[in-house]
Write a protein that holds these residues in place. Sequence first.
Motif, mmCIF file in Angstrom:
data_model
loop_
_atom_site.group_PDB
_atom_site.id
_atom_site.type_symbol
_atom_site.label_atom_id
_atom_site.label_comp_id
_atom_site.label_asym_id
_atom_site.label_seq_id
_atom_site.Cartn_x
_atom_site.Cartn_y
_atom_site.Cartn_z
ATOM 1 N N MET A 83 0.842 -1.183 0.000
ATOM 2 C CA MET A 83 0.000 0.000 0.000
ATOM 3 C C MET A 83 0.882 1.239 0.000
ATOM 4 O O MET A 83 1.660 1.447 0.939
ATOM 5 N N ASN A 84 0.757 2.037 -1.053
ATOM 6 C CA ASN A 84 1.547 3.259 -1.186
ATOM 7 C C ASN A 84 0.635 4.478 -1.176
ATOM 8 O O ASN A 84 -0.563 4.377 -1.423
ATOM 9 N N THR A 85 1.232 5.613 -0.921
ATOM 10 C CA THR A 85 0.502 6.886 -0.914
ATOM 11 C C THR A 85 -0.772 6.772 -0.087
ATOM 12 O O THR A 85 -1.874 7.106 -0.533
ATOM 13 N N LEU A 86 -0.620 6.311 1.110
ATOM 14 C CA LEU A 86 -1.773 6.119 1.985
ATOM 15 C C LEU A 86 -2.352 7.461 2.425
ATOM 16 O O LEU A 86 -1.631 8.455 2.562
ATOM 17 N N ASN A 87 -3.656 7.474 2.631
ATOM 18 C CA ASN A 87 -4.331 8.667 3.135
ATOM 19 C C ASN A 87 -5.262 8.264 4.271
ATOM 20 O O ASN A 87 -5.542 7.065 4.462
ATOM 21 N N PRO A 88 -5.747 9.213 5.046
ATOM 22 C CA PRO A 88 -6.573 8.870 6.221
ATOM 23 C C PRO A 88 -7.812 8.038 5.884
ATOM 24 O O PRO A 88 -8.277 7.272 6.732
ATOM 25 N N GLU A 89 -8.304 8.173 4.652
ATOM 26 C CA GLU A 89 -9.477 7.386 4.266
ATOM 27 C C GLU A 89 -9.165 5.895 4.143
ATOM 28 O O GLU A 89 -10.076 5.074 4.043
ATOM 29 N N ASN A 90 -7.897 5.545 4.133
ATOM 30 C CA ASN A 90 -7.507 4.137 4.076
ATOM 31 C C ASN A 90 -7.450 3.494 5.470
ATOM 32 O O ASN A 90 -7.171 2.293 5.577
ATOM 33 N N THR A 91 -7.716 4.278 6.505
ATOM 34 C CA THR A 91 -7.727 3.732 7.856
ATOM 35 C C THR A 91 -8.852 2.715 7.995
ATOM 36 O O THR A 91 -10.017 3.016 7.711
ATOM 37 N N ALA A 92 -8.496 1.508 8.413
ATOM 38 C CA ALA A 92 -9.474 0.430 8.526
ATOM 39 C C ALA A 92 -8.794 -0.803 9.111
ATOM 40 O O ALA A 92 -7.564 -0.855 9.206
ATOM 41 N N VAL A 93 -9.617 -1.770 9.457
ATOM 42 C CA VAL A 93 -9.088 -3.102 9.739
ATOM 43 C C VAL A 93 -9.063 -3.856 8.412
ATOM 44 O O VAL A 93 -10.088 -3.932 7.720
ATOM 45 N N TYR A 94 -7.908 -4.390 8.072
ATOM 46 C CA TYR A 94 -7.735 -5.100 6.816
ATOM 47 C C TYR A 94 -7.760 -6.606 7.090
ATOM 48 O O TYR A 94 -7.024 -7.103 7.950
ATOM 49 N N TYR A 95 -8.614 -7.281 6.342
ATOM 50 C CA TYR A 95 -8.812 -8.719 6.511
ATOM 51 C C TYR A 95 -8.341 -9.476 5.285
ATOM 52 O O TYR A 95 -8.610 -9.077 4.148
ATOM 53 N N CYS A 96 -7.674 -10.570 5.537
ATOM 54 C CA CYS A 96 -7.274 -11.485 4.476
ATOM 55 C C CYS A 96 -8.375 -12.533 4.294
ATOM 56 O O CYS A 96 -9.009 -12.977 5.264
ATOM 57 N N ASN A 97 -8.592 -12.927 3.055
ATOM 58 C CA ASN A 97 -9.593 -13.945 2.729
ATOM 59 C C ASN A 97 -9.028 -14.881 1.681
ATOM 60 O O ASN A 97 -8.276 -14.437 0.796
ATOM 61 N N ALA A 98 -9.356 -16.154 1.801
ATOM 62 C CA ALA A 98 -8.877 -17.107 0.805
ATOM 63 C C ALA A 98 -9.867 -18.256 0.655
ATOM 64 O O ALA A 98 -10.522 -18.648 1.634
ATOM 65 N N ASN A 99 -9.970 -18.764 -0.539
ATOM 66 C CA ASN A 99 -10.734 -19.980 -0.817
ATOM 67 C C ASN A 99 -9.750 -21.134 -0.868
ATOM 68 O O ASN A 99 -8.933 -21.229 -1.777
ATOM 69 N N ILE A 100 -9.817 -21.991 0.143
ATOM 70 C CA ILE A 100 -8.803 -23.011 0.354
ATOM 71 C C ILE A 100 -9.399 -24.406 0.221
ATOM 72 O O ILE A 100 -10.424 -24.708 0.849
ATOM 73 N N TRP A 101 -8.750 -25.220 -0.588
ATOM 74 C CA TRP A 101 -9.108 -26.634 -0.672
ATOM 75 C C TRP A 101 -8.297 -27.385 0.383
ATOM 76 O O TRP A 101 -7.069 -27.285 0.431
ATOM 77 N N VAL A 102 -9.028 -28.109 1.228
ATOM 78 C CA VAL A 102 -8.368 -28.884 2.285
ATOM 79 C C VAL A 102 -8.537 -30.373 2.005
ATOM 80 O O VAL A 102 -9.383 -30.778 1.214
ATOM 81 N N SER A 103 -7.713 -31.125 2.658
ATOM 82 C CA SER A 103 -7.758 -32.578 2.506
ATOM 83 C C SER A 103 -7.086 -33.223 3.706
ATOM 84 O O SER A 103 -6.062 -32.729 4.175
ATOM 85 N N PRO A 104 -7.585 -34.402 4.171
ATOM 86 C CA PRO A 104 -8.860 -35.010 3.770
ATOM 87 C C PRO A 104 -10.001 -34.570 4.672
ATOM 88 O O PRO A 104 -9.737 -34.078 5.753
#
Length: 121
Positions: free
Chosen positions: A82-103
């Motif tokens: 994240m570059n050139t950040l501004n106050p409007e970018n203030t937030a909690v950032y969450y990671c999300n992924a679609n994961i195939w598990v086994s077994p």
Amino acid sequence: QVHLVESGGGLVQPGGSLRLSCVASGSIFSIDDMGWYRQAPGKERELVAKITSRLRTNYADSVKGRFTISRDNAKNTVYLQMNTLNPENTAVYYCNANIWVSPPVKSLAVWGQGTLVTVSS
């Protein structure tokens, strides 16, 4: 069980940069899309950027040209530069992924716990 753990958040001044990381761990067979979302105070969670397993990317209009998403499939890790950040970018950032598990083989939509990014002077 699979987990996503984010890191890299913190306090940064306007115009500054941060790099978020998110590592997936557990009984992972493969990972499809990975992405970053954010939720600012009083607002709904929104998509920031996504990246497919074939490295196709998609960005929210508000971050295009400033944020870059990437992934290292060998490390089960996704990044958000994240570059050139501004106050409007203030937030909690969450990671999300679609994961195939086994077994057994099945697909799970997994969320991290979030990392706070504060942009302030």
